[in-house]
Structures are given as C-alpha cells and as structure tokens.
Design an enzyme around this catalytic site. Sequence first.
Site, PDB file in Angstrom:
ATOM      1  N   ASP A  26      -7.047  -6.639   3.805  1.00 36.75           N
ATOM      2  CA  ASP A  26      -8.154  -5.947   3.137  1.00 36.75           C
ATOM      3  C   ASP A  26      -9.109  -6.966   2.529  1.00 36.75           C
ATOM      4  O   ASP A  26     -10.327  -6.903   2.716  1.00 36.75           O
ATOM      5  CB  ASP A  26      -7.584  -5.020   2.045  1.00 36.75           C
ATOM      6  CG  ASP A  26      -8.682  -4.325   1.267  1.00 36.75           C
ATOM      7  OD1 ASP A  26      -9.609  -3.801   1.906  1.00 36.75           O
ATOM      8  OD2 ASP A  26      -8.616  -4.313   0.026  1.00 36.75           O
ATOM      9  N   ASP A  64      -4.406 -18.273   0.424  1.00 34.18           N
ATOM     10  CA  ASP A  64      -5.447 -18.923  -0.389  1.00 34.18           C
ATOM     11  C   ASP A  64      -6.204 -19.955   0.447  1.00 34.18           C
ATOM     12  O   ASP A  64      -7.437 -20.033   0.416  1.00 34.18           O
ATOM     13  CB  ASP A  64      -4.858 -19.534  -1.687  1.00 34.18           C
ATOM     14  CG  ASP A  64      -3.589 -20.347  -1.474  1.00 34.18           C
ATOM     15  OD1 ASP A  64      -3.029 -20.336  -0.356  1.00 34.18           O
ATOM     16  OD2 ASP A  64      -3.140 -21.004  -2.436  1.00 34.18           O
ATOM     17  N   LYS A 116       1.928 -15.584   2.016  1.00 33.61           N
ATOM     18  CA  LYS A 116       2.045 -16.346   0.769  1.00 33.61           C
ATOM     19  C   LYS A 116       3.531 -16.640   0.563  1.00 33.61           C
ATOM     20  O   LYS A 116       4.114 -16.364  -0.479  1.00 33.61           O
ATOM     21  CB  LYS A 116       1.429 -15.519  -0.373  1.00 33.61           C
ATOM     22  CG  LYS A 116       1.220 -16.267  -1.659  1.00 33.61           C
ATOM     23  CD  LYS A 116       0.199 -17.393  -1.615  1.00 33.61           C
ATOM     24  CE  LYS A 116       0.270 -18.180  -2.901  1.00 33.61           C
ATOM     25  NZ  LYS A 116      -0.461 -19.463  -2.846  1.00 33.61           N
ATOM     26  N   ASP A 119     -13.259  -8.356   3.830  1.00 37.48           N
ATOM     27  CA  ASP A 119     -14.536  -8.278   3.105  1.00 37.48           C
ATOM     28  C   ASP A 119     -15.204  -9.660   3.103  1.00 37.48           C
ATOM     29  O   ASP A 119     -16.426  -9.773   3.228  1.00 37.48           O
ATOM     30  CB  ASP A 119     -14.339  -7.774   1.667  1.00 37.48           C
ATOM     31  CG  ASP A 119     -14.548  -6.255   1.543  1.00 37.48           C
ATOM     32  OD1 ASP A 119     -14.287  -5.525   2.523  1.00 37.48           O
ATOM     33  OD2 ASP A 119     -14.972  -5.802   0.456  1.00 37.48           O
ATOM     34  N   TYR A 172       0.796  -1.233   0.000  1.00 36.93           N
ATOM     35  CA  TYR A 172       0.000   0.000   0.000  1.00 36.93           C
ATOM     36  C   TYR A 172       0.829   1.285   0.000  1.00 36.93           C
ATOM     37  O   TYR A 172       0.263   2.365   0.056  1.00 36.93           O
ATOM     38  CB  TYR A 172      -0.916   0.007   1.237  1.00 36.93           C
ATOM     39  CG  TYR A 172      -2.246  -0.675   1.007  1.00 36.93           C
ATOM     40  CD1 TYR A 172      -2.317  -2.041   0.784  1.00 36.93           C
ATOM     41  CD2 TYR A 172      -3.429   0.048   1.013  1.00 36.93           C
ATOM     42  CE1 TYR A 172      -3.523  -2.662   0.570  1.00 36.93           C
ATOM     43  CE2 TYR A 172      -4.646  -0.559   0.810  1.00 36.93           C
ATOM     44  CZ  TYR A 172      -4.696  -1.910   0.586  1.00 36.93           C
ATOM     45  OH  TYR A 172      -5.909  -2.522   0.378  1.00 36.93           O
TER      46      TYR A 172
HETATM   47  C1  IPM Z   1     -10.638  -0.506   3.281  1.00 34.47           C
HETATM   48  C2  IPM Z   1     -10.641   0.043   1.870  1.00 34.47           C
HETATM   49  C3  IPM Z   1      -9.335   0.768   1.576  1.00 34.47           C
HETATM   50  C4  IPM Z   1      -8.221  -0.246   1.724  1.00 34.47           C
HETATM   51  C5  IPM Z   1      -9.285   1.450   0.199  1.00 34.47           C
HETATM   52  C6  IPM Z   1     -10.384   2.475   0.053  1.00 34.47           C
HETATM   53  C7  IPM Z   1      -7.964   2.071  -0.080  1.00 34.47           C
HETATM   54  O1  IPM Z   1     -10.897  -0.968   0.959  1.00 34.47           O
HETATM   55  O2  IPM Z   1     -10.515   0.284   4.230  1.00 34.47           O
HETATM   56  O3  IPM Z   1     -10.822  -1.720   3.447  1.00 34.47           O
HETATM   57  O4  IPM Z   1      -7.916  -0.999   0.793  1.00 34.47           O
HETATM   58  O5  IPM Z   1      -7.646  -0.306   2.816  1.00 34.47           O
HETATM   59 MN    MN Z   2     -11.429  -2.867   1.858  1.00 38.73          MN
END
Ligand code: IPM
Ligand code: MN
Length: 349
Positions: free
Chosen positions: A243, A219, A186, A247, A135
């Site tokens: 990240d 993975d 990984k 999700d 990042y």
């Molecule tokens: C998160 C978001 C951010 C990240 C983006 C917006 C840069 O997806 O906070 O999870 O990848 O950290």
């Molecule tokens: Mn995110």
Amino acid sequence: MPRIAVIPGDGIGREVIDQGLRVLQHLDGERGLDLVFEHLPYGADRYLETGTSITADEMQALRRYDAIFLGALGDPRVPTSQHAKDILLGMRFQLDLYINLRPVKLLDARYCPLKDRAPEEVSFVVFRENTEGLYTGIGGQFKRGTPDEVAIEAELNTRKGVERIIRAAFEYADARGLGRVCMSDKSNAMRHGHDLWQRVFRAVAAEYPAIEASHLYVDVLTMEMVRAPDRFDVIVTNNLFGDIVTDLGAQLQGGIGLAASGNIHPGQAAMFEPVHGSAPDIAGQGKANPLAAILSAGMMLGHLGHPDLEDRIERAVRDCLQADRVTRELGGTLSTSQVGDAVIAALDA
Ligand code: IPM
Ligand code: MN
Ligand code: NAD
C-alpha cells in the site's frame, strides 16, 4: 457478452468512473465488445440511508461477473470507514483477490518528480499481497479508553498466501521476459512472519533460475525507488508495505491521478480500480483526474482478453499527457469530463 459490475462508490470515485465508462463504451461501439454494465449502489450514501454496506449475498453475487470496475470508497460522514472495509477489503478478502497488481509506469518524463528520468527508467510493477498481512483485523483491544489500554493488530502471514503472491510475481516476470524480481520485507525486525517470506522467496526463486531474485528491506526499497527506479522490473511485498510503496510509485509516474490497479485471482473474479481514494477535498468540483480510472479500465480490457485495447488506451493517455490535456493538479486547465473527451479524441486520432 462480458458482464461488468460497476461500483462508482464515493466522492471522486463516481466522477472518474463516469469517464472510464465513456472510454469503455466508446471502444465497445467501435469494436462490438458487447460489454454489459450493471451499476451497483454500494457506498456511503446507501450505508448511511440503510445501515447496510454490502450483504453476504451481494458479495457472493459479485463472483458471477467477468470483472468489477470500482471507483473509491471513503466518506467523511463515515469516520470509521466501516463501509469501505466491508466493501473494498470485503471484495479483496472474500473474493480472494490475492494479487494487487499495481504498475508504476512513467508515460511522460515531464511529470516525473525525479530529475532527468526517461520513461523507460521508471517502468516496473508491484505485486502487493492482498488478502492477509496487517489488514485482516485480527487482534483486539483491552481496557479500552483507560490509561492501561492495550491494542493488538496481528500480522497474518500464511505459507499459502506468501507463496502464491511470490509465485505470481515470478510467473509475471517469466511470461513477459522481465529479468528481475525484488522481494521486500522487514525481516531484520519482524522475526516470524518475515522470516517466512525470506524462506518462501528463496525456495520459489530457485525454480526460476533465469530471473535475478533480490531482496531489499522495505526502508531501503523506498530509498531505492527514488534513487534508482531503473533497477526494478517486479517488486513483490506484503499488504501494508505494498500500500505504502505504491503511493510513492504513483508519484514517480506523475501523481496519484495516474496510478491504476487490478485485484486479481487468476481464473476467478477480478476487480479494477484507481489506486487513489475518494478525495473528499476535491469531490464534486470536476477537478479529479480520471486518467487512473481510465488506465484501470484499460487493465480490465486486457484482463478480458483485449491487450490491444489496453495498449491503445495507454497510448491515448500518453498523447493527452504530451499535449497537456490534463487536470489542474498536473498543471493543466481541463475538467474531469474534458480529460475524458481528450482521451476519446486521442483514441480516434
Ligand atoms: C488502497 C487504499 C486502501 C488500502 C484503504 C482504503 C483501505 O489505500 O487501495 O491503496 O489500504 O488498501
Ligand atoms: Mn493506498
Ligand atoms: P486520496 O487518494 O483520496 O487523496 C489524497 C490526495 O490526492 C488528496 O489531496 C486528493 O485531492 C488527491 N487526489 C486523489 N485522487 C486524485 C485524482 N484522481 N485527481 C486529482 N487529485 C487526486 O487519499 P485520502 O485523502 O487519504 O483518502 C480519502 C478517502 O478515500 C479515505 O476515506 C480513504 O480511506 C479512502 N481511500 C479509498 C481507496 C479505495 O477505495 N481504493 C483508496 C485510498 C483511499
């Protein structure tokens, strides 16, 4: 008098932060917490009007708050997301908020997409490294726009950075009596940086013999989060993997509208935000689920020394879920502000 910087940001960020603030103000009224909120206009509108996302002085001034409450940043009118990089990643990097703490906690089994999973089987936290990895923007482009173009994105892994996030994960497990820490990388493909993760993980784990330390390639981690989420207490991983898997974790707990997070540097500044983004597809329509922002406000209260209020907010959210007092994406009929009303009513019930 805890001073809280409020950055609603863009899109549904503003709608959900409004509801988080209502909950905070409600508890403040009841308990006399003396919270002071200062609203800061950083976001796409200001960037488009003035060309400024956040100045260096404004960034440094954020250090003086007891906490920062953020909505989301991202706007289709800024296709580069430059302002989001400056503000969101700027806070994480420049305030050195190296722990991105993302709980994955199922509050009501009906919202879990997995078959027959009880809430206690989906209950872990992810420690996402938040200040390095892929990042940092280190890299470059060469012969851009030509058929021979080259683009390099370097992954930064420092011993200090890797060690402090791994240690934070073990400290968290130790303090809460959680028996298992799983590190994910990984290293079978990434021979340099992830070898560092391997070596540091083994060294730090040896200091916590009572905690079971395990490793999964990322993975396999995604597979195991779906197959057997009950095998995890604490997961620690790098910035990008963290990240992605959070999700996935958000869906396990009922959806992105329920996933809360804290960006923390112990003893220094901390920023709390829902995991979701600005959701331009539903912005301005009263459809956004504010529960992730409300749970993030709860994490902020816990951080400010009120773990009882954090628990109470979580219970109120659970009550709303159980009573179907939810927005449409969860099968309910309520608007964003009506869910805020429902949480406040549940707090008082
Ligand atoms: C998160 C978001 C951010 C990240 C983006 C917006 C840069 O997806 O906070 O999870 O990848 O950290
Ligand atoms: Mn995110
Ligand atoms: P997103 O999280 O904004 O949306 C993904 C999907 O989830 C969309 O269909 C959206 O409608 C839905 N959704 C998200 N939050 C919801 C909520 N609270 N209630 C109901 N539905 C919800 O992700 P995206 O579409 O990839 O990103 C949109 C913008 O937000 C981009 O600019 C992205 O970079 C940014 N972003 C910012 C942050 C942040 O500021 N922390 C986090 C993620 C994405």
